[in-house]
Scaffold this active site. Sequence first.
Site, mmCIF file in Angstrom:
data_model
loop_
_atom_site.group_PDB
_atom_site.id
_atom_site.type_symbol
_atom_site.label_atom_id
_atom_site.label_comp_id
_atom_site.label_asym_id
_atom_site.label_seq_id
_atom_site.Cartn_x
_atom_site.Cartn_y
_atom_site.Cartn_z
ATOM 1 N N GLN A 79 -3.838 5.963 -1.893
ATOM 2 C CA GLN A 79 -4.030 4.740 -1.125
ATOM 3 C C GLN A 79 -5.447 4.177 -1.273
ATOM 4 O OE1 GLN A 79 -1.896 6.385 2.739
ATOM 5 N NE2 GLN A 79 -2.072 4.153 2.793
ATOM 6 N N HIS A 80 -5.590 2.910 -0.879
ATOM 7 C CA HIS A 80 -6.884 2.258 -0.620
ATOM 8 C C HIS A 80 -7.686 1.858 -1.846
ATOM 9 C CE1 HIS A 80 -6.003 3.726 3.343
ATOM 10 N NE2 HIS A 80 -6.386 4.959 3.105
ATOM 11 N N ASP A 241 0.835 7.288 -1.436
ATOM 12 C CA ASP A 241 1.289 8.672 -1.598
ATOM 13 C C ASP A 241 1.750 9.290 -0.290
ATOM 14 O OD1 ASP A 241 -1.321 8.690 -0.618
ATOM 15 O OD2 ASP A 241 -2.102 10.036 -2.153
#
Length: 504
Positions: A79-80, A241
Amino acid sequence: MNLVVGIDVGTQSVKLVAYDMESRCVVAAHGQSIELIAGDDGSREQIASWWIDAVRTCFAKLPRQLRAEIVAIGVSGQQHGFVPLDADGNVLAPVKLWCDTSTQNECDEIMAAAGGADRCVALGGNPILAGYTASKLPWTRKHRPEAYAKLATILLPHDYVNFWLTGERWMECGDASGTGWLDVRTRQWSADMLAATDAHRDLLACLPPLVAADASFVISDSIAEELGLSPGVRVSAGGGDNMMAAIGTGNVRSGVLSISLGTSGTLFAHADHAVVDDEARWAAFCSSTGGWLPLICTMNCTLATEMVASAFGFSARDGDTVMAGTLPGAGGLVMLPFLNGERTPDLPHARGSLHGMDLGNVTRANIYRAAMEGATYALRSGYDALLATGLRFDAIRLTGGGSHSAAWRQMIADVFNLPVEVPLQAEGAALGAALQAAWANDHARGGHADIAALASEHVVIATGLSTRPDPANVDAYRQHYQVFLRHLDVARSLYAHSPVTGAA
């Protein structure tokens, strides 16, 4: 033709799982390691093309006949991450990752512009924490002005792999809720949070459309030919994820708590409504199945045990043997494993520390155990916040690399005082991506498959790995956990300010 593929683009490697829906078994699993660029300023970056090269390598390991039978692909991703593209779809700069803490000043600036952390929670459901995507954009404007000037599209890591596969740009709400820009209550971009991030341009124009969790797109002809796949293979919306691991561990109903012991540690649960905390003690995320996913993330989990193993010259795979004979409490050692800074608790400038050393307890076995305990206690501190809301759980589904350790499975059961179950397929995120692909493919063809039913049917528990709490250990860990919390209180004070600027 029942073969689906899940791809998990992680921090350390890309993994591919080929799953046969009819026989309910994994027919192939491959992985390819990838590098990490780490800077002294807390930056953590990767080159987007590394992911694509790793995906190519994983597909190349599949027999050609197997590749020809694939009907759908789902992509899970860390992520991110901030993937900036120009108008032609070219990546403009290295990708700043979830574990990048160099943008803390930009986090503070965004929250100040929005009216404070509390206002951010009111607008979107989350404050802007180090690692979230939002702060990476103003950092890019300051430090990579050429990339900022050409920026046309913002993608997340799994979005970029989808873009490579299909030529289409989109986001889904699960991964998008980790940007800091999505109002998780309404599943729409927050205009106020976008304006607080960058008042100089219309960021909404840089964000691709949001699609439903069961959406899918056809793979491009050129990529299908390159990978040896049949034309018409569908690529599902995918997700972060953690969202994919929720599917892959069967966490699609209330009462189940998933814990992933990877480079980072995550703890998350299913909810049928937005679970937002005014004090922001957890991440208020959406799921990638149409629900919500309250989540606790620590930035240092297997990272801590692997660091200790490396320092003492052994492999973390042998960690259980090394720490055999040690007892809860690690002989009095307490480790705060904040090697990457930390998100839960929110201490981006923190560093790791070891306490309680004496002439008799400084052994590699005790230090390794202290690292494992510290990583587990950090997750437990986040779990306490979820319990305070009234949420209750009857079992833990454990996944990630740490789940291979019998000692860690028992420690989780004892520290959380809950039975631990381990899905037979250890790569929960990749399996979850494969199951989401099957779900989306069914819907695209006019079916009505239910994702919860699919997960219940295909997520098999490895009964031989199930673990129940040991009452004696539960009592011992309860005391040692309180010692950890006292050290944590000191760390909150010590690392409340940046060591470089002194800014709060």
